[in-house]
Design a protein around this motif. Sequence first.
Motif, mmCIF file in Angstrom:
data_model
loop_
_atom_site.group_PDB
_atom_site.id
_atom_site.type_symbol
_atom_site.label_atom_id
_atom_site.label_comp_id
_atom_site.label_asym_id
_atom_site.label_seq_id
_atom_site.Cartn_x
_atom_site.Cartn_y
_atom_site.Cartn_z
ATOM 1 N N GLU A 204 0.843 -1.344 -0.114
ATOM 2 C CA GLU A 204 0.060 0.042 -0.060
ATOM 3 C C GLU A 204 0.982 1.089 0.041
ATOM 4 O O GLU A 204 0.652 2.202 -0.696
ATOM 5 C CB GLU A 204 -0.904 -0.079 1.212
ATOM 6 N N GLU A 205 1.965 1.233 0.741
ATOM 7 C CA GLU A 205 2.902 2.579 0.692
ATOM 8 C C GLU A 205 3.530 2.475 -0.762
ATOM 9 O O GLU A 205 3.688 3.678 -1.056
ATOM 10 C CB GLU A 205 4.038 2.059 1.733
ATOM 11 N N LEU A 206 3.920 1.386 -1.274
ATOM 12 C CA LEU A 206 4.606 1.508 -2.722
ATOM 13 C C LEU A 206 3.515 2.283 -3.589
ATOM 14 O O LEU A 206 4.002 3.163 -4.323
ATOM 15 C CB LEU A 206 4.872 0.135 -3.260
ATOM 16 N N PHE B 235 3.462 5.897 -2.852
ATOM 17 C CA PHE B 235 4.668 6.656 -3.092
ATOM 18 C C PHE B 235 4.775 6.675 -4.702
ATOM 19 O O PHE B 235 5.003 7.864 -5.086
ATOM 20 C CB PHE B 235 5.667 5.725 -2.677
ATOM 21 N N LEU B 236 4.160 5.743 -5.562
ATOM 22 C CA LEU B 236 4.468 5.831 -6.926
ATOM 23 C C LEU B 236 3.168 6.553 -7.628
ATOM 24 O O LEU B 236 3.672 7.549 -8.228
ATOM 25 C CB LEU B 236 4.152 4.129 -7.524
ATOM 26 N N ARG B 237 2.186 6.674 -6.867
ATOM 27 C CA ARG B 237 1.170 7.883 -7.491
ATOM 28 C C ARG B 237 1.572 9.116 -7.087
ATOM 29 O O ARG B 237 1.687 9.973 -8.017
ATOM 30 C CB ARG B 237 -0.201 7.490 -6.582
ATOM 31 N N LEU B 238 2.391 9.558 -6.053
ATOM 32 C CA LEU B 238 2.859 10.655 -5.725
ATOM 33 C C LEU B 238 4.064 11.089 -6.757
ATOM 34 O O LEU B 238 4.088 12.156 -7.280
ATOM 35 C CB LEU B 238 3.129 10.736 -4.263
ATOM 36 N N LEU C 243 12.895 0.590 -10.507
ATOM 37 C CA LEU C 243 13.548 -0.201 -9.245
ATOM 38 C C LEU C 243 12.300 -1.184 -8.318
ATOM 39 O O LEU C 243 12.715 -2.094 -8.163
ATOM 40 C CB LEU C 243 13.815 1.052 -8.288
ATOM 41 N N ALA C 244 11.203 -0.629 -8.390
ATOM 42 C CA ALA C 244 10.101 -1.219 -7.753
ATOM 43 C C ALA C 244 9.840 -2.400 -8.527
ATOM 44 O O ALA C 244 9.250 -3.605 -7.980
ATOM 45 C CB ALA C 244 9.153 -0.716 -7.324
ATOM 46 N N ASN D 199 7.400 7.543 7.192
ATOM 47 C CA ASN D 199 8.545 7.903 7.943
ATOM 48 C C ASN D 199 9.725 6.672 8.105
ATOM 49 O O ASN D 199 9.760 5.777 9.290
ATOM 50 C CB ASN D 199 8.183 8.266 9.427
ATOM 51 N N LYS D 200 10.010 6.197 6.964
ATOM 52 C CA LYS D 200 10.931 4.953 7.049
ATOM 53 C C LYS D 200 12.228 5.391 6.642
ATOM 54 O O LYS D 200 12.297 6.443 5.785
ATOM 55 C CB LYS D 200 10.376 3.823 6.363
ATOM 56 N N ASN D 201 13.255 4.630 6.871
ATOM 57 C CA ASN D 201 14.658 4.907 6.271
ATOM 58 C C ASN D 201 15.049 4.643 5.061
ATOM 59 O O ASN D 201 15.526 3.384 4.869
ATOM 60 C CB ASN D 201 15.614 4.516 7.362
ATOM 61 N N ILE D 202 13.861 4.774 4.176
ATOM 62 C CA ILE D 202 14.198 3.976 2.702
ATOM 63 C C ILE D 202 15.309 4.690 1.689
ATOM 64 O O ILE D 202 14.929 5.732 1.617
ATOM 65 C CB ILE D 202 12.573 4.264 2.012
#
Length: 386
Positions: A180-182, A185-188, A204-205, A321-324
């Motif tokens: 769901e986060e991916l 993120f990709l939509r944004l 990458l994904a 808020n993850k160290n991605i």
Amino acid sequence: MAYIYKRDKKWGYTVSLGIDPLTKRQKQKTKATFKTRKEAVSAARKLEAEIENGTYVEETKMTFEAFARQWIENYALNAKISSVRARSKEMNLFISEWGPYPLKKISKQVYHRRIIELSEKYSRNYVSGIHACGRMIFSHATELGLIKINPTENIRLPKYIAKVEELESQEDEIKFLEKEELAQFLRLANTNGLEMDYLIFTTLAYTGLRIGELLALKWTDFDEEKGTLRVTKTLYNPKNNIKEYELLTPKTTGSIRTIKIDEKLIKMLKRHEIKQKETKLKIGNFYVDNNFIFSRNDGHPQLRKVVETRLKRLLKMANINKNITPHSFRHTHTSLLIEAGVGVKEIQQRLGHTDINTTMNIYAHMTANMEEKASHQFSKLMKDLL
């Protein structure tokens, strides 16, 4: 036959080492540091036995730094520039301590003490690399007959025991985006991303490529009809300079691979190719055309630092808020493959892992995370029911 003598209250010996094959002259070994005649005779007999058995080594007077500098030059002849750079940093941690020290004087005790000191300062993985570098240096010196004993033999890294506080605050080493986060993120990235952001992060994904592999891709690596990307190289650019980069072979032999990509990514790449051709026509001779897929507007390959900066920008906008990092998309891709029911062997081939254990470690971590997530979801379901 050894010549035994006494000089200034000290006993000594002189032993013939035979004829020097280069100078054709007699070579001798002399030592006068013994308190008694018996000690001098015993040492001389031991030396003569070594000469007779062919085990005698005339240790060098060279300093550690002088030899280490020679070793790294020799190492660089058959290693990637990225490996040489890493080994140089590790080597300098020894040079800073033993630089002017004679190579032959570095004992097992001295070496072990240095490894312990470094273990208290750096991570276990990094110290493991430093120790590997030390082993290579001293093994080379031993092979060349410059020292009798390799001080790194049978030296083990100190056992690391984490403190309770460290374990409690320790975050998982493998970072990735949930499905769901991916999607969020990709939509944004599509609506608010800068130029090529959406394409880069989608690639990458959807492929699990390493960032260096992605930035090194050329249009000749893309096969539209077969729907594949061929990985044969990686971009090395430690200084993040648009012109000072090198294309190296991938991380391992298993990293050379062909990746099947889906229809969506194929269409995105084709649109990007058309746009890139328009940019070439617009810029003309100022465009440095080296056929890179993910090139800047001047033709040079995009910088890793730029990708990292843009990633942070989008993560902040998405309130993730993850160290991605760019590498996290590789783990994200792995988690999606596992969720889709793809086997370990297929994941290994797609990610380009030569060692199956590398894949298994990531697979075990991902499945454990998914099991924990399933447990939480089940608990929430039961709470809602009850």
